[in-house]
Write a protein that holds these residues in place. Structure first.
Motif, short mmCIF file in Angstrom:
data_model
loop_
_atom_site.label_atom_id
_atom_site.label_comp_id
_atom_site.label_asym_id
_atom_site.label_seq_id
_atom_site.Cartn_x
_atom_site.Cartn_y
_atom_site.Cartn_z
N SER A 37 -82.02 -71.57 -54.62
CA SER A 37 -81.32 -71.05 -56.03
C SER A 37 -80.84 -69.46 -55.93
CB SER A 37 -82.37 -70.88 -56.91
OG SER A 37 -83.64 -70.08 -56.86
N PRO A 38 -80.21 -69.04 -56.90
CA PRO A 38 -79.56 -67.63 -56.63
C PRO A 38 -80.92 -66.87 -56.56
CG PRO A 38 -78.43 -68.77 -58.13
CD PRO A 38 -79.65 -69.85 -57.89
N THR A 43 -85.78 -64.83 -50.39
CA THR A 43 -86.68 -65.66 -49.69
C THR A 43 -86.30 -66.45 -48.44
OG1 THR A 43 -88.00 -65.59 -51.66
CG2 THR A 43 -88.89 -67.13 -50.10
N ALA A 44 -85.16 -67.08 -48.71
CA ALA A 44 -84.64 -67.92 -47.43
C ALA A 44 -84.05 -67.15 -46.42
CB ALA A 44 -83.43 -68.56 -48.02
N ILE A 45 -83.68 -65.82 -46.56
CA ILE A 45 -83.09 -65.11 -45.62
C ILE A 45 -84.11 -64.44 -44.82
CG2 ILE A 45 -81.89 -62.74 -45.03
CD1 ILE A 45 -79.98 -63.38 -47.17
N GLN A 51 -82.21 -60.26 -42.39
CA GLN A 51 -80.60 -59.82 -42.16
C GLN A 51 -80.23 -59.65 -40.98
OE1 GLN A 51 -78.64 -60.63 -44.70
NE2 GLN A 51 -76.84 -60.25 -43.27
N ALA A 52 -81.11 -58.55 -40.20
CA ALA A 52 -80.67 -58.19 -38.99
C ALA A 52 -80.70 -59.19 -37.85
CB ALA A 52 -81.90 -57.11 -38.59
N LEU A 71 -86.78 -70.95 -38.38
CA LEU A 71 -87.23 -71.11 -39.89
C LEU A 71 -88.60 -71.17 -39.97
CD1 LEU A 71 -86.50 -71.35 -42.54
CD2 LEU A 71 -86.03 -73.72 -42.26
N SER A 72 -89.50 -70.24 -40.59
CA SER A 72 -90.86 -70.24 -40.89
C SER A 72 -90.97 -70.62 -42.41
CB SER A 72 -91.25 -68.91 -40.62
OG SER A 72 -91.36 -68.67 -39.17
N LEU A 73 -91.36 -71.85 -42.56
CA LEU A 73 -91.74 -72.06 -43.95
C LEU A 73 -92.74 -71.46 -44.55
CD1 LEU A 73 -91.00 -76.03 -43.55
CD2 LEU A 73 -89.52 -74.26 -44.32
#
Length: 560
Positions: A37-38, A43-45, A51-52, A71-73
């Motif tokens: 969601s927006p 959290t997803a990044i 970002q880096a 990807l770490s859930l």
């Protein structure tokens, strides 16, 4: 079925114009396997590395290691296995779709609002990060276990806990023990839990054993999702043998490598060693029965005629087939000679029990070597090698090449038989050089370096002896200067005269003394390559430049 007619006016859509150029703005996309969601975009990044990490993965010049994402859930749990992902190329378009709703008309208030959609291409997507691998089994260790606490403290950089941590004592409990003494033989633990009643499920939980092995996941996880068939086989070089213990006399079996390197190298000594070998190594002696006796006798006869040879001069005494057999055999030469690793006779083959440091006449067997900067390090093409093989079939040219090969170790100052300068003094037949080599005034009194030096002066003397052998440093430098000038003059296409060499010696008299002094103060005994008479850096650079220009000129002439 045909659609029923509708009284509502059709919605208008904007069709893109044909031939409209695409925008040059680039976008990157991430196929996130979850709902985003927006408000959960940060959290997803964070779950994909931050970002880096994404900036490095989508960079145009990114390396292969930078494009591997994870990807770490549950990023707060270091024991959770992440989902591996990759950045792949794509040719997608990013559409911006806008939906506008109109108000209901007053005449038909019960009808839904009329929607108007517009689509616009805002950019292209050349790269996409996707996670297509299956999620692995997740393991949750006991949070009260000391190892779990240690790992969490390392993840949180808890210095206080790390400084006070101690390794717990090993428990003497069994690897697996039941959590309760209550068991029920009637409950089959292989049944699906959904088929059991509540009472049976409660009994199953109480009777299920608990493991005390404390198995933890590995610190790193593999990216291979499908196991590979390794097809393990026994090593074909391994064989079983019986070994008898010398102390107890007990026999036992062990595996050995039957293709192990036998160590058929020649005996090697340093120039400072006092004794010379008088027999081949034991491993070489054991393989004497495997060699060609005729070639071995011929090699031994040649070493009786001349105690020191270079490999090229020795091979030139045989036919091409015999030289090939000697080169392929690892036992023929080690059975007849030993090798100096440094000193004036470096890389020469010396007869057993013969010590050239004790005989002044062995000065003629000293070896001179120059690096040839004019020799291009280029491997000939397949066509050139095939052409040479076809040409060698001609009888007349075959005889010329055989004669040239037989004399390739001799230097007469007029002909050039090879492009590498490695000669023994006894193989130099040039009159001027031969006179300098046989000059009795150019000799030292001794070539013995077995005694340790007593002072700095003796150290310098020892270094010069290791480099120059029986000759004085000044005489040996003059011999090398003349040989270098004559050899490289032949490479350039014209023989050097004796007058040129005498003028060169007269002009370089001061530089020779300076080079001798600098060499004596810089070199360390046993840590230098005395056999290589390398040029000065500026002379070597000029030689390489001239060689490059000559090769380019020849290439340009052949093209014209």
């Amino acid at each position: 079925m045909d659609p029923e007619p509708s009284s509502e006016p059709p919605s208008t859509t904007t069709q893109p114009e044909a031939g409209r150029p695409l925008p040059q703005v680039s976008f990157y996309s991430i196929e996130y396997p979850g709902y985003v969601s927006p408000t959960s975009v940060p959290t997803a990044i964070r779950n994909v590395g931050g970002q880096a990490k994404l900036d490095r993965a989508f960079k145009r010049t990114a390396q292969k290691s930078d494009t591997l994402l994870e990807l770490s859930l549950r990023p707060e749990n270091p024991f959770a296995h992440p989902i591996p992902g990759d950045v792949v190329g794509a040719n997608n378009l990013l559409l911006k779709v806008v939906k506008r709703k109109r108000k209901r008309s007053a005449e038909n208030s019960d009808a839904p609002p009329i929607g108007e959609y517009t689509a616009e291409v805002v950019g292209v997507m050349s790269k996409t990060a996707r996670f297509r691998s299956m999620v692995d089994y997740q393991f949750f260790p006991n949070p009260d276990d000391p190892i779990t606490k240690l790992r969490m403290a390392m993840n949180n950089m808890d210095v206080n806990f790390l400084s006070t941590y101690t390794i717990p004592a090993e428990s003497s409990k069994a690897a697996a023990q039941p959590s309760s003494t209550t068991t029920d033989k009637d409950i089959d633990m292989n049944l699906d839990p959904q088929l059991l009643t509540d009472s049976e499920m409660a009994k199953a939980r109480t009777s299920q054993p608990q493991s005390a092995l404390r198995l933890f996941p590995p610190p790193l996880f593999s990216r291979q999702t499908i196991p590979q068939g390794y097809n393990f086989k026994a090593n074909t070089a391994s064989m079983e043998t019986t070994v008898v213990d010398e102390q107890t006399g007990q026999e036992r079996k062990r595996m050995i490598n039957r293709m192990r390197w036998k160590g058929y190298g020649p005996a090697c000594i340093m120039f400072s060693d006092a004794q010379v070998p008088d027999r081949p190594p034991q491993a070489v002696e054991e393989g004497r029965s495997e060699v060609n006796e005729n070639i071995l006798k011929k090699i031994e006869a040649l070493f009786q005629e001349r105690p020191v040879w270079t490999r090229m001069s020795l091979f030139n005494q045989f036919s091409a087939a015999e030289a090939r057999d000697i080169l392929n055999s690892k036992l023929l030469l080690p059975l007849c000679c030993y090798v100096f690793q440094d000193g004036p006779w470096r890389d020469t083959l010396v007869r057993f029990s013969y010590d050239p440091r004790k005989t002044p006449s062995s000065r003629f067997y000293q070896r001179l070597y120059f690096r040839n900067a004019n020799h291009p390090i280029l491997r000939p093409s397949v066509t050139t090698r095939r052409h040479d093989r076809m040409s060698s079939l001609e009888h007349s040219r075959g005889q010329d090449k055989e004669a040239e090969r037989r004399n390739s170790h001799i230097f007469d100052g007029q002909t050039l038989t090879k492009e590498t300068a490695a000669f023994q003094l006894c193989d130099i037949t040039d009159p001027m050089l031969k006179e300098m080599i046989e000059d009795p005034d150019a000799l030292r009194e001794t070539c013995d370096v077995s005694r340790p030096p007593l002072c700095l002066t003796l150290t310098v003397l020892r270094i010069s002896q290791e480099r120059d052998g029986w000759y004085t440093s000044h005489a040996f430098e003059q011999i090398k200067t003349v040989l270098r000038h004559k050899f490289f003059s032949l490479l350039e296409g014209h023989p050097a005269t004796d007058d040129e060499c005498r003028a060169l010696l007269a002009s370089s008299e001061g530089s020779l003394k300076t080079s001798i002094t600098q060499r004596s103060t810089k070199l360390r005994a046993g840590k230098h390559n005395m056999a290589k008479g390398a040029l000065r850096p500026e002379d070597a650079a000029a030689m390489r430049l001239r060689a490059t220009l000559d090769r380019n000129l020849k290439s340009f002439s052949s093209q014209r």
